[in-house]
Design a protein around this motif. Structure first.
Motif, short mmCIF file in Angstrom:
data_model
loop_
_atom_site.label_atom_id
_atom_site.label_comp_id
_atom_site.label_asym_id
_atom_site.label_seq_id
_atom_site.Cartn_x
_atom_site.Cartn_y
_atom_site.Cartn_z
N VAL A 12 -35.74 21.07 17.47
CA VAL A 12 -36.85 20.62 16.64
C VAL A 12 -37.39 19.36 17.28
N GLY A 13 -38.54 19.45 17.93
CA GLY A 13 -39.08 18.27 18.62
C GLY A 13 -38.09 17.75 19.64
N ASN A 14 -37.65 16.49 19.47
CA ASN A 14 -36.65 15.93 20.37
C ASN A 14 -35.27 15.87 19.73
N MET A 15 -35.01 16.79 18.79
CA MET A 15 -33.72 16.85 18.12
C MET A 15 -33.10 18.24 18.31
N TYR A 16 -31.75 18.25 18.34
CA TYR A 16 -31.01 19.49 18.50
C TYR A 16 -30.10 19.70 17.30
N PHE A 17 -30.07 20.94 16.81
CA PHE A 17 -29.25 21.29 15.65
C PHE A 17 -27.77 21.11 15.97
N GLN A 18 -27.04 20.50 15.02
CA GLN A 18 -25.60 20.36 15.17
C GLN A 18 -24.86 21.28 14.21
N ARG A 19 -25.21 21.19 12.89
CA ARG A 19 -24.51 22.01 11.89
C ARG A 19 -25.22 21.90 10.54
N GLN A 32 -30.96 9.72 24.54
CA GLN A 32 -30.18 9.05 25.56
C GLN A 32 -29.37 10.07 26.34
N PRO A 33 -28.93 9.75 27.56
CA PRO A 33 -28.14 10.70 28.34
C PRO A 33 -26.88 11.13 27.58
N GLY A 34 -26.60 12.41 27.62
CA GLY A 34 -25.41 12.94 26.96
C GLY A 34 -25.57 13.23 25.48
N ALA A 35 -26.74 13.03 24.94
CA ALA A 35 -26.94 13.22 23.50
C ALA A 35 -26.71 14.67 23.08
#
Length: 63
Positions: A12-19, A32-35
């Motif tokens: 979603v945009g610059n976000m990634y689903f976690q749970r 940031q790197p590794g996010a």
């Protein structure tokens, strides 16, 4: 699970689903790197199901 099975992120945009957490969807901000390490890597079917519910897209995991 097959070794060569492709995995996908739900994005979603610059976000990634976690749970999902009860009624909330939890995302990792890719600022940031590794996010993306904490983001869920899902098989295509599961990723598409979640993306459909959230009205967003999937992205192939590049490893």
């Amino acid at each position: 699970m097959r070794m060569n099975e492709r995995k996908y992120y739900v994005k979603v945009g610059n976000m990634y689903f976690q749970r999902f957490d009860e009624l909330d969807a939890i995302f990792i901000v890719d600022d940031q790197p590794g996010a993306k390490i904490g983001a869920s890597k899902l098989d295509k079917s599961k990723a598409e199901d979640i993306a459909k519910v959230l009205g967003v897209e999937t992205e192939l995991v590049e490893e």
